[in-house]
Design an enzyme around this catalytic site. Structure first.
Site, PDB file in Angstrom:
ATOM      1  N   LYS A  77      23.414  85.320  21.804  1.00 44.15           N
ATOM      2  CA  LYS A  77      22.890  86.659  22.097  1.00 44.15           C
ATOM      3  C   LYS A  77      23.353  87.717  21.088  1.00 44.15           C
ATOM      4  O   LYS A  77      22.618  88.623  20.733  1.00 44.15           O
ATOM      5  CB  LYS A  77      23.369  87.121  23.477  1.00 44.15           C
ATOM      6  N   ASP A 113      18.099  92.150  30.134  1.00 44.76           N
ATOM      7  CA  ASP A 113      19.141  92.151  31.169  1.00 44.76           C
ATOM      8  C   ASP A 113      19.380  93.605  31.613  1.00 44.76           C
ATOM      9  O   ASP A 113      19.632  93.880  32.789  1.00 44.76           O
ATOM     10  CB  ASP A 113      20.459  91.560  30.638  1.00 44.76           C
TER      11      ASP A 113
HETATM   12  P1  NAD Z   1      31.075  86.120  30.287  1.00 47.30           P
HETATM   13  O1  NAD Z   1      31.875  84.881  30.320  1.00 47.30           O
HETATM   14  O2  NAD Z   1      30.535  86.646  28.993  1.00 47.30           O
HETATM   15  O3  NAD Z   1      31.929  87.319  30.943  1.00 47.30           O
HETATM   16  C1  NAD Z   1      32.579  87.226  32.171  1.00 47.30           C
HETATM   17  C2  NAD Z   1      33.741  88.235  32.153  1.00 47.30           C
HETATM   18  O4  NAD Z   1      34.307  88.294  33.461  1.00 47.30           O
HETATM   19  C3  NAD Z   1      34.867  87.845  31.198  1.00 47.30           C
HETATM   20  O5  NAD Z   1      35.128  88.923  30.330  1.00 47.30           O
HETATM   21  C4  NAD Z   1      36.046  87.539  32.120  1.00 47.30           C
HETATM   22  O6  NAD Z   1      37.295  87.886  31.560  1.00 47.30           O
HETATM   23  C5  NAD Z   1      35.709  88.416  33.332  1.00 47.30           C
HETATM   24  N1  NAD Z   1      36.340  87.996  34.588  1.00 47.30           N
HETATM   25  C6  NAD Z   1      36.514  86.762  35.105  1.00 47.30           C
HETATM   26  N2  NAD Z   1      37.073  86.811  36.315  1.00 47.30           N
HETATM   27  C7  NAD Z   1      37.272  88.121  36.596  1.00 47.30           C
HETATM   28  C8  NAD Z   1      37.796  88.820  37.707  1.00 47.30           C
HETATM   29  N3  NAD Z   1      38.255  88.185  38.790  1.00 47.30           N
HETATM   30  N4  NAD Z   1      37.837  90.177  37.651  1.00 47.30           N
HETATM   31  C9  NAD Z   1      37.377  90.836  36.574  1.00 47.30           C
HETATM   32  N5  NAD Z   1      36.870  90.224  35.491  1.00 47.30           N
HETATM   33  C10 NAD Z   1      36.802  88.884  35.500  1.00 47.30           C
HETATM   34  O7  NAD Z   1      29.884  85.861  31.295  1.00 47.30           O
HETATM   35  P2  NAD Z   1      28.541  86.725  31.410  1.00 47.30           P
HETATM   36  O8  NAD Z   1      27.496  86.159  30.515  1.00 47.30           O
HETATM   37  O9  NAD Z   1      28.875  88.170  31.300  1.00 47.30           O
HETATM   38  O10 NAD Z   1      28.073  86.379  32.899  1.00 47.30           O
HETATM   39  C11 NAD Z   1      28.889  86.690  34.014  1.00 47.30           C
HETATM   40  C12 NAD Z   1      28.207  86.202  35.277  1.00 47.30           C
HETATM   41  O11 NAD Z   1      27.010  86.958  35.478  1.00 47.30           O
HETATM   42  C13 NAD Z   1      27.721  84.747  35.130  1.00 47.30           C
HETATM   43  O12 NAD Z   1      28.704  83.879  35.611  1.00 47.30           O
HETATM   44  C14 NAD Z   1      26.473  84.715  35.922  1.00 47.30           C
HETATM   45  O13 NAD Z   1      26.790  84.226  37.218  1.00 47.30           O
HETATM   46  C15 NAD Z   1      26.025  86.158  36.064  1.00 47.30           C
HETATM   47  N6  NAD Z   1      24.731  86.504  35.415  1.00 47.30           N
HETATM   48  C16 NAD Z   1      23.679  86.814  36.219  1.00 47.30           C
HETATM   49  C17 NAD Z   1      22.475  87.197  35.658  1.00 47.30           C
HETATM   50  C18 NAD Z   1      21.299  87.549  36.535  1.00 47.30           C
HETATM   51  O14 NAD Z   1      20.186  87.675  36.009  1.00 47.30           O
HETATM   52  N7  NAD Z   1      21.472  87.753  37.834  1.00 47.30           N
HETATM   53  C19 NAD Z   1      22.325  87.260  34.265  1.00 47.30           C
HETATM   54  C20 NAD Z   1      23.424  86.924  33.474  1.00 47.30           C
HETATM   55  C21 NAD Z   1      24.629  86.556  34.059  1.00 47.30           C
END
Ligand code: NAD
Length: 303
Positions: A77, A113
């Site tokens: 991305k 997004d």
């Molecule tokens: P990512 O790995 O880039 O980022 C996740 C972040 O969350 C990291 O920076 C991590 O340090 C942080 N994190 C983990 N546990 C935490 C906690 N307990 N408290 C605070 N921060 C915490 O992942 P991403 O691409 O940003 O995606 C995150 C989630 O979003 C995915 O797991 C997915 O389930 C969801 N998502 C949903 C959609 C949708 O269309 N609904 C789209 C994209 C992602």
């Protein structure tokens, strides 16, 4: 279904672990409804470091093969941003895109997004107080959500991430907007104090997925005046949302963001309005089908 058009559409999803994604099926079902000849290919990539020369070749190949659009996800991305000819305004600020439109040999990057979350929020939580919002997770999705929250007029945004660098990068990317951004330490005490004064809370961390079970927020911090949204959609009803509903909070699942990002990309690619209500029904059906073990995939990712 209307009569089929002569022209055809070629689209695809570039990323790692994209096999279980519901996005290809959502696009193809919507195209089928509209009588379009529409093919959506899954273009699997290795995880880890991304070679820009490889991505440049992929883009050039897509142009040559006549692709109309591409969805782009982890881990490319960010790496795609400098490779496209033009970008929608949000893309440079966020530093990530998830959709590329290919027209007449030129490429334009978009981030649906952001627009997808904005639409999901205005549809699902139209009347909630947007004054003070806690955002858990400052990764790719959290950053897109933060930019949507700026567009939605949130006054104060409290960003919590286990990785302070990620929180700082997010804060910098929304700097200079009308939203005041504060980074909150990811400790129990800070979380308690921040949630206590917030009007709403959004989980954009992976907590709640099968691979990351549990909730990022202790249930005793939830109260009826707080609205709670989760962007995780596998499962749709995460522990956080179940706890929030039990506490009397207004809640929003991750389904809306998943569907509207796909609908926005479909509209950019085809120039035709998507039937979002039908796409939401499709999504519910696809998610329900996944709970049938015979259709379960081994990898649990939301894309
Ligand atoms: P990512 O790995 O880039 O980022 C996740 C972040 O969350 C990291 O920076 C991590 O340090 C942080 N994190 C983990 N546990 C935490 C906690 N307990 N408290 C605070 N921060 C915490 O992942 P991403 O691409 O940003 O995606 C995150 C989630 O979003 C995915 O797991 C997915 O389930 C969801 N998502 C949903 C959609 C949708 O269309 N609904 C789209 C994209 C992602």
């Amino acid at each position: 279904m209307s009569a089929r058009e002569q022209r055809s559409w070629l689209t695809g999803l570039i990323g790692h672990g994209v096999g279980p994604s519901l996005t290809p099926e959502m696009h193809e079902r919507e195209a089928e409804r509209q009588g379009l000849r529409y093919v959506y290919k899954v273009i699997e990539q290795p995880d880890g470091a991304v070679d820009p020369a490889h991505l440049e070749r992929l883009l050039a190949g897509a142009i040559e093969l006549g692709y109309d659009g591409l969805n782009v996800t982890h881990p490319v991305k960010q790496a795609m941003v400098p490779l496209v000819d033009e970008t929608a305004p949000a893309v440079r600020a966020i530093g990530a895109l998830n959709t590329i439109i290919l027209r007449d040999g030129r490429t334009t990057g978009h981030n649906t997004d952001v627009t997808g979350f904005t639409r999901a929020f205005t549809d699902g939580l139209p009347d909630v107080d947007r004054d003070r919002v806690v955002l858990l997770g400052a990764g790719g999705a959290g950053t897109a959500v933060a930019h949507a929250l700026v567009d939605l007029g949130v006054r104060r945004l409290f960003v919590v991430d286990l990785d302070p660098l990620r929180a700082a990068r997010l804060a910098e990317s929304v700097g200079g907007s009308g939203t005041e951004v504060e980074i909150v330490q990811p400790t129990a005490g800070w979380l308690r104090a921040t949630v206590a004064m917030a009007t709403g809370l959004i989980n954009a961390s992976p907590m709640g997925m099968a691979a990351h079970p549990g909730s990022p927020v202790p249930p005793e911090l939830l109260r009826p005046e707080l609205w709670v949204a989760d962007i995780v959609y596998r499962p749709l009803h995460t522990t956080l949302l179940e706890d929030a509903a039990a506490a009397g909070c207004t809640v929003l699942t991750g389904a809306g963001m998943a569907v509207h990002q796909a609908a926005d990309a479909f509209e950019l690619i085809t120039g035709r309005p998507a039937d979002r209500a039908a796409m939401l029904r499709d999504f519910d059906e696809l998610v329900a089908a996944e709970t049938n073990p015979s259709r379960n995939t081994t990898e649990e990712r939301n894309r």
